[in-house]
Design a protein around this motif. Structure first.
Motif, PDB file in Angstrom:
ATOM      1  N   PHE A 307       0.825  -1.221   0.000  1.00 43.56           N
ATOM      2  CA  PHE A 307       0.000   0.000   0.000  1.00 43.56           C
ATOM      3  C   PHE A 307       0.852   1.262   0.000  1.00 43.56           C
ATOM      4  O   PHE A 307       0.479   2.276  -0.557  1.00 43.56           O
ATOM      5  CB  PHE A 307      -0.900   0.019   1.238  1.00 43.56           C
ATOM      6  CG  PHE A 307      -1.905  -1.083   1.241  1.00 43.56           C
ATOM      7  CD1 PHE A 307      -2.877  -1.138   0.242  1.00 43.56           C
ATOM      8  CD2 PHE A 307      -1.903  -2.061   2.224  1.00 43.56           C
ATOM      9  CE1 PHE A 307      -3.808  -2.169   0.251  1.00 43.56           C
ATOM     10  CE2 PHE A 307      -2.834  -3.074   2.227  1.00 43.56           C
ATOM     11  CZ  PHE A 307      -3.794  -3.132   1.235  1.00 43.56           C
ATOM     12  N   ASP A 308       2.038   1.157   0.639  1.00 38.23           N
ATOM     13  CA  ASP A 308       2.812   2.377   0.856  1.00 38.23           C
ATOM     14  C   ASP A 308       3.868   2.608  -0.211  1.00 38.23           C
ATOM     15  O   ASP A 308       4.597   3.591  -0.165  1.00 38.23           O
ATOM     16  CB  ASP A 308       3.500   2.307   2.226  1.00 38.23           C
ATOM     17  CG  ASP A 308       2.463   2.148   3.312  1.00 38.23           C
ATOM     18  OD1 ASP A 308       1.376   2.712   3.138  1.00 38.23           O
ATOM     19  OD2 ASP A 308       2.728   1.418   4.292  1.00 38.23           O
ATOM     20  N   ASP A 309       3.979   1.689  -1.125  1.00 40.36           N
ATOM     21  CA  ASP A 309       5.025   1.837  -2.133  1.00 40.36           C
ATOM     22  C   ASP A 309       4.730   3.041  -3.025  1.00 40.36           C
ATOM     23  O   ASP A 309       3.625   3.176  -3.551  1.00 40.36           O
ATOM     24  CB  ASP A 309       5.090   0.558  -2.982  1.00 40.36           C
ATOM     25  CG  ASP A 309       6.304   0.550  -3.876  1.00 40.36           C
ATOM     26  OD1 ASP A 309       7.296  -0.120  -3.520  1.00 40.36           O
ATOM     27  OD2 ASP A 309       6.258   1.218  -4.932  1.00 40.36           O
ATOM     28  N   PRO A 310       5.706   3.926  -3.201  1.00 45.84           N
ATOM     29  CA  PRO A 310       5.445   5.143  -3.988  1.00 45.84           C
ATOM     30  C   PRO A 310       5.019   4.829  -5.431  1.00 45.84           C
ATOM     31  O   PRO A 310       4.156   5.519  -5.989  1.00 45.84           O
ATOM     32  CB  PRO A 310       6.784   5.876  -3.955  1.00 45.84           C
ATOM     33  CG  PRO A 310       7.788   4.908  -3.455  1.00 45.84           C
ATOM     34  CD  PRO A 310       7.048   3.918  -2.631  1.00 45.84           C
ATOM     35  N   ASN A 311       5.627   3.802  -5.992  1.00 44.06           N
ATOM     36  CA  ASN A 311       5.252   3.442  -7.362  1.00 44.06           C
ATOM     37  C   ASN A 311       3.802   2.984  -7.440  1.00 44.06           C
ATOM     38  O   ASN A 311       3.070   3.300  -8.369  1.00 44.06           O
ATOM     39  CB  ASN A 311       6.154   2.329  -7.881  1.00 44.06           C
ATOM     40  CG  ASN A 311       7.528   2.843  -8.213  1.00 44.06           C
ATOM     41  OD1 ASN A 311       7.650   3.831  -8.935  1.00 44.06           O
ATOM     42  ND2 ASN A 311       8.541   2.213  -7.656  1.00 44.06           N
ATOM     43  N   TYR A 312       3.417   2.207  -6.429  1.00 42.05           N
ATOM     44  CA  TYR A 312       2.039   1.712  -6.361  1.00 42.05           C
ATOM     45  C   TYR A 312       1.085   2.890  -6.274  1.00 42.05           C
ATOM     46  O   TYR A 312       0.095   2.980  -7.005  1.00 42.05           O
ATOM     47  CB  TYR A 312       1.915   0.798  -5.144  1.00 42.05           C
ATOM     48  CG  TYR A 312       0.519   0.337  -4.808  1.00 42.05           C
ATOM     49  CD1 TYR A 312      -0.067  -0.715  -5.525  1.00 42.05           C
ATOM     50  CD2 TYR A 312      -0.205   0.926  -3.786  1.00 42.05           C
ATOM     51  CE1 TYR A 312      -1.333  -1.148  -5.212  1.00 42.05           C
ATOM     52  CE2 TYR A 312      -1.471   0.504  -3.459  1.00 42.05           C
ATOM     53  CZ  TYR A 312      -2.043  -0.549  -4.181  1.00 42.05           C
ATOM     54  OH  TYR A 312      -3.300  -0.971  -3.875  1.00 42.05           O
ATOM     55  N   LYS A 313       1.428   3.824  -5.386  1.00 37.91           N
ATOM     56  CA  LYS A 313       0.549   4.974  -5.181  1.00 37.91           C
ATOM     57  C   LYS A 313       0.429   5.801  -6.436  1.00 37.91           C
ATOM     58  O   LYS A 313      -0.629   6.367  -6.742  1.00 37.91           O
ATOM     59  CB  LYS A 313       1.114   5.846  -4.047  1.00 37.91           C
ATOM     60  CG  LYS A 313       0.878   5.234  -2.686  1.00 37.91           C
ATOM     61  CD  LYS A 313       1.243   6.208  -1.605  1.00 37.91           C
ATOM     62  CE  LYS A 313       0.584   5.810  -0.299  1.00 37.91           C
ATOM     63  NZ  LYS A 313       1.206   6.513   0.825  1.00 37.91           N
ATOM     64  N   GLN A 314       1.509   5.860  -7.164  1.00 36.97           N
ATOM     65  CA  GLN A 314       1.535   6.712  -8.345  1.00 36.97           C
ATOM     66  C   GLN A 314       0.855   6.048  -9.530  1.00 36.97           C
ATOM     67  O   GLN A 314       0.139   6.680 -10.289  1.00 36.97           O
ATOM     68  CB  GLN A 314       2.991   7.018  -8.671  1.00 36.97           C
ATOM     69  CG  GLN A 314       3.186   8.028  -9.778  1.00 36.97           C
ATOM     70  CD  GLN A 314       4.635   8.006 -10.265  1.00 36.97           C
ATOM     71  OE1 GLN A 314       5.545   7.683  -9.513  1.00 36.97           O
ATOM     72  NE2 GLN A 314       4.838   8.343 -11.514  1.00 36.97           N
ATOM     73  N   ARG A 315       1.026   4.765  -9.705  1.00 40.90           N
ATOM     74  CA  ARG A 315       0.610   4.121 -10.944  1.00 40.90           C
ATOM     75  C   ARG A 315      -0.758   3.448 -10.869  1.00 40.90           C
ATOM     76  O   ARG A 315      -1.399   3.263 -11.892  1.00 40.90           O
ATOM     77  CB  ARG A 315       1.660   3.086 -11.358  1.00 40.90           C
ATOM     78  CG  ARG A 315       2.914   3.728 -11.916  1.00 40.90           C
ATOM     79  CD  ARG A 315       3.905   2.668 -12.358  1.00 40.90           C
ATOM     80  NE  ARG A 315       4.977   3.231 -13.161  1.00 40.90           N
ATOM     81  CZ  ARG A 315       6.009   3.917 -12.664  1.00 40.90           C
ATOM     82  NH1 ARG A 315       6.095   4.109 -11.379  1.00 40.90           N
ATOM     83  NH2 ARG A 315       6.942   4.382 -13.456  1.00 40.90           N
ATOM     84  N   VAL A 316      -1.134   3.032  -9.683  1.00 39.71           N
ATOM     85  CA  VAL A 316      -2.402   2.305  -9.576  1.00 39.71           C
ATOM     86  C   VAL A 316      -3.528   3.321  -9.344  1.00 39.71           C
ATOM     87  O   VAL A 316      -3.404   4.205  -8.502  1.00 39.71           O
ATOM     88  CB  VAL A 316      -2.338   1.285  -8.430  1.00 39.71           C
ATOM     89  CG1 VAL A 316      -3.678   0.588  -8.239  1.00 39.71           C
ATOM     90  CG2 VAL A 316      -1.238   0.271  -8.701  1.00 39.71           C
TER      91      VAL A 316
END
Lengths: 341, 522, 304, 344
Positions: A307-316
């Motif tokens: 949940f906290d991964d910056p890439n996840y936050k940005q891309r999903v």
């Protein structure tokens, strides 16, 4: 009177000496890896956790023994470790060791044993008093991954296609995966849309990377747009393939998003490093309830998601992120049975 | 250096040792000398194993000498391999023809010096044209695009000679060129040699046949046991002297053979056809009978199906059609063991691969046909001491030179291996003997011994099927001669009625003549 | 639905063919020269290891490829020298080389990184090359988007064909393969050709090994190894293709097709994935049986 | 006798090389070399447990080494020992599981027979293919074995699996069937006696029986043997059958002796039989020390991993190097360690 003082003195002295000796030598730990460390980032995390625990407790670094590829030798190695009497606590992992550890624990009642992420009930109903077992709810992992895959395949993400197909790829066949993980994955996906179909591939090799790429190619051709990669470096081939084909990957156990942030959308995590660390620390403090089993999963925060991964936050997309958090909460609250009813 | 060398070619004090299987040392040449003048036909004579071929292969760069010097055209000659020898103008036609059977004539001719275009690619058509042109210039009629395995042995030999010439050979070495040829082909070859001589080329001609030497050579060198025994002009020697030089001591090969009353039929072959690997029919519908007390020779240019025929009789090859009967019992489908039990014994031509096992000990070699029978084994247990005694007995009876019977056969010389085979095949209860080149590689004394042995067997009432390339052997030994040509029997000649001549056999062997059906029945 | 499947079957088939055909061509050269090399698996493995390892150090793919080829060649030449100078049986030395390659790569991986599997994160990886136009045509699309070594493998097969049948070198090689005696009498050096054939084998197996590890930047050790039986399949391919490089390519494509089929059936049917893994090996065996039964060809030039 | 001695010398050299190599590698890789060397060399002998385990590990190696020897003696390159071991063990284990209520004295011999016949039968296919279509035994046995692995594993994962195992493994059969332990608490079991019995049996077969002569002649020159009257096709079939049968036995005896069920991953007992046979030069007696050597290296490295900082991969490297060095026979000749007898 005098003698009492002397006895008390001697007693205190002995007590202090023993205490310091014990404190100084401390409980020593040996870890038996049932397999090779390199194949499985999970084991690497486990070792890190154990080392951290030893550091915190001020103990000698734990001894790590790699089991290698000869499955029949693990039990003997465990016996050897126990027979040396050099280690106070022996730690080993996975379901496949359940049987052996029970057997060896009964052979060496003085020795303490810990089994991490293995289902002890595969081997016995009655847990030996010198054995502690911690089981992960891999169905939580499967469900989370399946739910995420379902959301992605139905989403408007640029590379998500019309077809309601999601994939799962594993290096080899394992009963625990077949019986728990894959059904949970399917349930998770069906919770999004009951029409989602799960397609699976088995590579038959832990090391054949090109095979991983080729199997992924076949899945994508079938209409799959997101694949859950179970452990095994051979599956790395699929990441590469997904990048070229413009598809998505879900990582397993460890966060690998940084490898290919465009392709790897999320990973279901197991915080085994913390868990191993905690278990060992409790063991060093003598607070670990030997003779019992603990089951940990989403509820305990051991199973989670990136949940906290910056890439996840940005891309999903945000709605998927929200839905995932929602799902995770419901899992934690026990509102969902990942294996269905 | 080379100033004092007057000869065209001079080889001095050449020595050569071989290491055979199991690293035994065999000395082939112990200081052989050879002097050849330009523009002559020089015969190199000697028995089998005298070192003729070794000496010539050293000259042609195929083998490396251990020591000694070679002067050629006044220069010291050092060749590392055959293509360097070719470059110096030395070409050799080997006894065992060195052609690739699947390649065309043209491809074989240019093999080793293939012309290419700038990209290093071979243009086959161009090569064929070039070779055809060369053939025409040499007055030689052969299709350059033909595949070699469709050619006869004589033609193949010519291809090899042409190859040597194409590569610019001034010195042409012919190693026993006549051994596989018919009389007529031999005459053909000799004409060709004379043509070359007129062109100023030098020819070295290896043989052990004295008549041929007298026919064609100008000079000779005789080798015996790796040393040069004699050299000089042909005209300086009498035939008898030459024979004496070759043999060391005069031995007559004349043997007495009294015709016997014919007995019953032991082996009969009925309508036998045999195909080889490439589905070529090597033996076509052959029938004949072998009777008690008879030596039957099969004559023929090699490659006309004799080999396949005996292999089929002995069970090494499955016949396509037909039957083989021993004492009226069908043995067509038996394994060699069954055939041996029916009384067939076989001395094969290939003694290194088929006739013996070089890796095995002598004892193991000599019991291979009887190891399973008592007393060599009892209820499946081998009687090793007894086998050893038996082997020791054969070693002394047949005068085999070996330290002990546990030694590897591979350490023995060729002649000794042949003795091992003969010892094994003759020391058994046989009624039919197939002897293929039984005297090849033996010295004269042993040849005589084998001849007497064969005749003795025949006189005892056994039947012998003799296959040999030595025409004298056929004429001296056999009661009956069958000639094979292209897989068929073309003549059935009775040597006892009137003596047969070599020329007569040669005509049948070449397919010039052919007997009719009635004559063939004998 | 069907067309993308066909695309990916073709693609997978070609991708699976590459290492096998490269190794098979390598062993073809050694078979011609009369020193049959069975250590293909080992040579591919050392190449897979050293190529990715050097890429990690130098960040240069070409250097990595050269290192892989070099490592495979060194292993091949060690086989050649042991056989040539110490009269060892080529077959046994080849088995030893296979074992040592597995042992050495795993051991070195563990010594270097503490793990038998090396996963390098920031290494350059072999990129796929799309062929313009073809990449947009359905069905043919599978021919596009391969790695440079895949295209090279096809080109090398054709080059080998020309080399074997239309150059003096090929003539000499075939001469040795058919009859060493003839080669000797014509001054064609057998030892030299054996040496060269081992260079070839090293080069080709080196490429075949590099294509296993470079595209993903990982090396995975262990008793089976990344080559995962491809070296043995290459020998089966040689048996089917005999001495013609184009036939070898065709046979390797057949093996590649069975591998692709095995992957396809896994995702489209409910057949046991485990049983499908046996498919390439079973297919190779059956093909050889049919081929030998039909052609009655003699077996490989090895005396086994 | 001379060949026996030279084989023994060869083995001695192998051991010497193994020891030197082990020392060198340990010195290079270990942070405490003296301790690691001590553990590596003395570990397997340090107590009954380790000693017993080392010998126990050698039992299947001895049998599969014998199996490889007998096929190689007949010049049949059986590369499928691992597959034959696999399929033989699977069928044997299945039978033992099904016969759980029968007495041990009946079950054990029957199961061993079945393993022997199944292993042998799958090896004999290769010799049939050779006789019928001249298909390379090396190639066909290898391909058959590779096709058999997934086949066997399929059963261990599905129809004949133990769901509690947590991996591909068969259920345990009746524990009473297990061989008795010789040196408790170690693994060493009475299968050792069977393996030594087999060594003696095959010694007599190879050296004293007619069959041994036939196998040897077929191996040394099959064409000559055929010509001489040896039914080579049958002998090749028998040699392959015995070879595969022994591989099957090796697997099954190991199961009866130590595991009590079949595990679904490679044990490498079959593969390792090949170098053992070659080091022993196909001599049944020398197979025993050669197998012990392999086992010693394996267990020494394992002990090193347990009590010092040696990685277990070292065993594989040392074993491979021993084998690689031993292949270069001429090397020994060059350095004059053994002389070949020569006679002109």
């Amino acid at each position: 009177m005098k003698s009492k003082i002397i006895i008390t003195f001697i007693g205190v002295f002995l007590g202090v000496t023993i205490f310091t000796l014990v404190g100084f030598a401390g409980p020593s730990t040996a870890i038996l890896i049932p397999g090779t460390i390199g194949d499985n980032p999970l084991f690497q995390e486990d070792i890190k956790g154990a080392k951290e625990a030893a550091e915190i407790a001020g103990l000698k670094e734990p001894k790590v023994v790699e089991g290698g590829d000869d499955y029949a030798s693990y039990e003997k190695k465990l016996i050897s470790l126990a027979a040396t009497n050099q280690y106070d606590i022996l730690v080993t992992f996975t379901d496949s060791m359940a049987d052996s550890i029970v057997k060896v624990a009964n052979m060496f009642p003085e020795q303490k044993f810990i089994l991490v992420y293995g289902d002890i009930h595969l081997a016995t109903e009655e847990i030996p008093p010198n054995l502690f077992s911690s089981k992960f709810r891999s169905e939580d992992q499967g469900y989370l991954a399946g739910y995420f895959a379902g959301l992605v395949t139905k989403s408007n993400l640029p590379n998500a296609n019309e077809e309601l197909k999601i994939g799962i790829m594993m290096p080899d066949i394992y009963p625990a995966w077949n019986d728990i993980l894959i059904p949970a994955y399917e349930h998770g996906a069906k919770a999004v849309d009951p029409n989602i179909e799960v397609i699976q591939s088995v590579l038959g090799s832990w090391v054949d990377v090109s095979k991983g790429a080729q199997a992924a190619k076949m899945q994508f051709a079938q209409g799959v747009d997101i694949i859950l990669l179970l452990t095994g470096s051979a599956c790395m081939g699929a990441v590469d393939e997904a990048k070229v084909e413009g598809k998505y990957i879900i990582g397993f156990n460890t966060n690998i998003i940084h490898l290919e942030p465009d392709v790897i959308l999320g990973c279901v995590l197991i915080n085994n490093r913390e868990e191993v660390k905690n278990i060992l620390l409790r063991a060093y403090k003598n607070t670990l309830p030997f003779g019992t089993e603990e089951v940990v999963g989403a509820k305990e925060g051991v199973v989670s998601f990136t949940f906290d991964d910056p890439n996840y936050k940005q891309r999903v997309p945000e709605e998927i992120q929200i839905a995932m958090l929602e799902c995770y909460k419901r899992l934690q609250n026990g509102e969902i049975n990942p294996l269905g009813d | 250096m080379g100033n004092n060398v007057k000869s065209y070619l001079e080889m001095r004090e050449i020595t050569k040792t071989y290491r055979t299987y199991d690293h035994a040392v065999v000395v082939a040449l112990k200081g052989a000398n050879l002097r050849v003048r330009k523009g002559t036909v020089h015969a190199v004579l000697g028995e089998n194993g005298a070192g003729k071929t070794t000496l010539m292969e050293i000259l042609a760069g195929v083998l490396k000498k251990d020591s000694g010097t070679i002067y050629f055209k006044g220069q010291k000659l050092e060749v590392e391999n055959a293509s360097q020898a070719f470059a110096q103008g030395i070409g050799m036609v080997h006894q065992r023809l060195s052609l690739i059977e699947d390649f065309t004539v043209a491809e074989n001719i240019v093999l080793g010096i293939e012309p290419t275009n700038r990209l290093g690619i071979i243009n086959l058509e161009q090569i064929e044209k070039k070779v055809s042109k060369f053939f025409q210039e040499s007055g030689f009629a052969l299709e350059a695009s033909g595949i070699v395995n469709t050619l006869s042995i004589g033609q193949r030999q010519k291809v090899e000679i042409m190859r040597a010439l194409y590569r610019g050979a001034d010195l042409l070495i012919l190693d026993e060129p006549t051994s596989a040829l018919t009389e007529q082909e031999v005459q053909d070859l000799f004409r060709l040699i004379n043509v070359f001589k007129k062109q100023g080329k030098t020819i070295i001609f290896i043989t052990h046949k004295i008549e041929e030497v007298l026919d064609i050579a100008d000079e000779l060198t005789v080798l015996r046991k790796g040393r040069t025994i004699g050299e000089g002009q042909i005209k300086d020697f009498s035939k008898k002297e030459i024979i004496q030089m070759i043999m060391g001591e005069p031995i007559s090969l004349r043997i007495e053979r009294i015709p016997l009353r014919k007995g019953k039929i032991l082996l009969s072959v009925r309508d036998l056809s045999v195909s080889s690997n490439g589905n070529l029919e090597r033996v076509k519908n052959i029938s004949f009978d072998l009777k008690e007390g008879e030596i039957t020779a099969i004559a023929g240019v090699s490659g006309n199906g004799q080999k396949e025929l005996v292999e089929a009789i002995f069970g090494l090859r499955l016949p396509a059609t037909g039957k083989i009967l021993v004492n009226s019992k069908d043995i067509t489908n038996l394994l060699p063991r069954g055939r041996r039990e029916m009384g067939i014994s076989y001395i094969p031509e290939d003694r290194m691969n088929l006739g013996s096992s070089l890796k095995s000990s002598l004892m193991e070699n000599v019991i291979v046909d009887k190891y399973y029978k008592p007393p060599f084994s009892e209820r499946g247990w081998r009687q090793i001491d007894l086998c050893k005694k038996y082997a020791e007995k054969l070693v002394s009876n047949y005068n085999i030179k070996i330290p002990d019977v546990d030694c590897c056969v591979g350490t023995l010389s060729g002649g000794n291996i042949q003795r091992v085979i003969i010892a094994r095949e003759l020391t058994t209860d046989f009624t039919i003997l197939i002897a293929q080149e039984p005297t090849m590689g033996l010295d004269l004394g042993s040849i005589k011994y084998v001849y007497n042995l064969l005749l003795e067997m025949r006189n005892e009432g056994k039947t012998i099927l003799l296959l040999t390339s030595d025409m004298d052997e056929i004429i001296n030994l056999s009661d009956r001669i069958l000639v094979m040509y292209r897989g068929e029997i073309v003549a059935n000649l009775d040597n006892n009625l009137k003596p047969i001549t070599k020329e007569e056999i040669g005509e049948y062997m070449l397919g010039i003549k052919r007997q009719n059906h009635i004559e063939l029945l004998g | 639905m069907i067309i993308p499947l066909i695309d990916s079957v073709i693609y997978t088939m070609l991708a699976a063919t590459t290492p096998v055909v490269l190794a098979a061509l390598g062993v073809m050269f050694t078979n011609f020269s009369g020193m049959f090399n069975i250590a293909l698996e080992g040579m591919m493995l050392v190449s897979a290891f050293f190529s990715v390892f050097v890429v990690d150090i130098t960040s240069n793919l070409w250097l990595g490829m050269i290192a892989g080829i070099g490592a495979a060649t060194i292993l091949g030449l060690s086989i050649f020298f042991i056989c040539h100078y110490f009269h060892a049986e080529i077959f046994i030395v080849g088995m030893g080389a296979n074992l040592i390659a597995t042992g050495l790569t795993t051991f070195m991986a563990v010594q270097l990184k503490g793990s038998s599997s090396l996963i390098f994160e920031n290494v350059p990886k072999l990129r796929r090359i799309a062929i313009p136009i073809i990449e947009n045509i359905p069905i043919l699309r599978g021919l596009s988007g391969h790695y440079v070594i895949d295209y090279l493998a096809i080109a090398i097969s054709v080059i080998c064909y020309i080399l074997v049948f239309y150059t003096p070198y090929g003539y000499h090689l075939r001469t040795i393969g058919k009859d060493e005696w003839v080669a000797k009498t014509l001054g064609i050096s057998i030892t030299k050709h054996q040496f060269i054939s081992y260079l070839w084998c090293g080069f080709l197996c080196g490429l075949g090994g590099a294509v296993l590890s470079l595209p993903v930047g990982v090396f995975l050790g262990g008793p089976v190894g990344m080559a995962n039986g491809r070296g043995w399949l290459a020998i089966a391919v040689l048996c089917l293709g005999q001495e013609n490089p184009l036939n070898i390519l065709a046979a390797a494509l057949f093996i590649g097709a069975t591998s692709a089929l095995s992957d396809l059936l896994q995702v489209t049917t409910s057949l046991s994935p485990r049983l499908l893994m046996a498919l390439p090996f079973a297919a190779a065996l059956i093909a050889i049986v049919f081929y030998m039964a039909k052609e009655h060809k003699t077996s490989l030039g090895i005396k086994i | 006798m001379t060949t026996f001695l030279s084989s023994l010398k060869r083995l001695f050299i192998a051991i010497l090389f193994a020891l030197i190599l082990a020392v060198v590698i340990i010195i290079i890789t270990s942070s405490e070399p003296s301790e690691a060397i001590k553990v590596f060399f003395l570990g397997p002998f340090s107590n009954k447990y380790f000693l017993g385990n080392m010998v126990s590990y050698a039992i299947p190696l001895i049998i599969s080494g014998l199996g490889a020897s007998i096929a190689f003696s007949a010049d049949m390159w059986n590369m499928g020992l691992e597959g034959q071991l696999y399929i033989g063990s699977l069928c044997g284990t299945y039978l033992a599981y099904q016969m759980s209520s029968c007495p041990k004295t009946i079950v054990v011999p029957i199961v061993l027979m079945v393993s022997f016949f199944i292993g042998g039968g799958s090896a004999a296919i290769s010799s049939y293919l050779k006789n019928r279509w001249k298909i390379n035994v090396f190639l066909s046995s290898l391909l058959i074995a590779n096709a058999l692995f997934p086949f066997v594993t399929f059963f261990l994962e599905g129809p004949f699996s133990d769901p509690k195992a947590g991996m591909a493994a068969s259920p345990y059969f009746n524990r009473n069937f297990m061989f008795s332990k010789i040196l408790p608490p170690s693994e060493l079991h009475s299968g050792l006696l069977i393996s030594l019995g087999l060594v003696i049996l095959f010694y007599f077969i190879m050296k004293r029986r007619v069959l041994g002569y036939e196998i040897k002649m077929t191996g040394e020159n099959a064409l000559f043997a055929y010509y001489g009257g040896v039914p080579t096709a049958r002998i090749e079939m028998i040699a392959m059958f015995l070879s595969g049968g022994l591989a099957g036995l090796a697997g099954m005896i190991n199961i009866f002796g130590s595991t009590g069920r079949m595990l679904g991953y490679m044990t490498n007992f079959g593969w390792n039989g090949i170098p053992i046979a070659i080091i022993a030069r196909y001599d049944p007696i020398i197979v025993v020390p050669a197998a012990l050597l392999f086992s010693f290296v394996q267990k020494g490295a394992e002990a090193g991993a347990l009590f010092a900082d040696i990685t277990p991969e070292i065993a594989q490297l040392i074993q491979a190097t021993i084998f690689y060095i031993i292949t270069a026979e001429g090397l020994f000749e060059a350095i004059g360690i053994w002389k070949r007898k020569s006679s002109a």
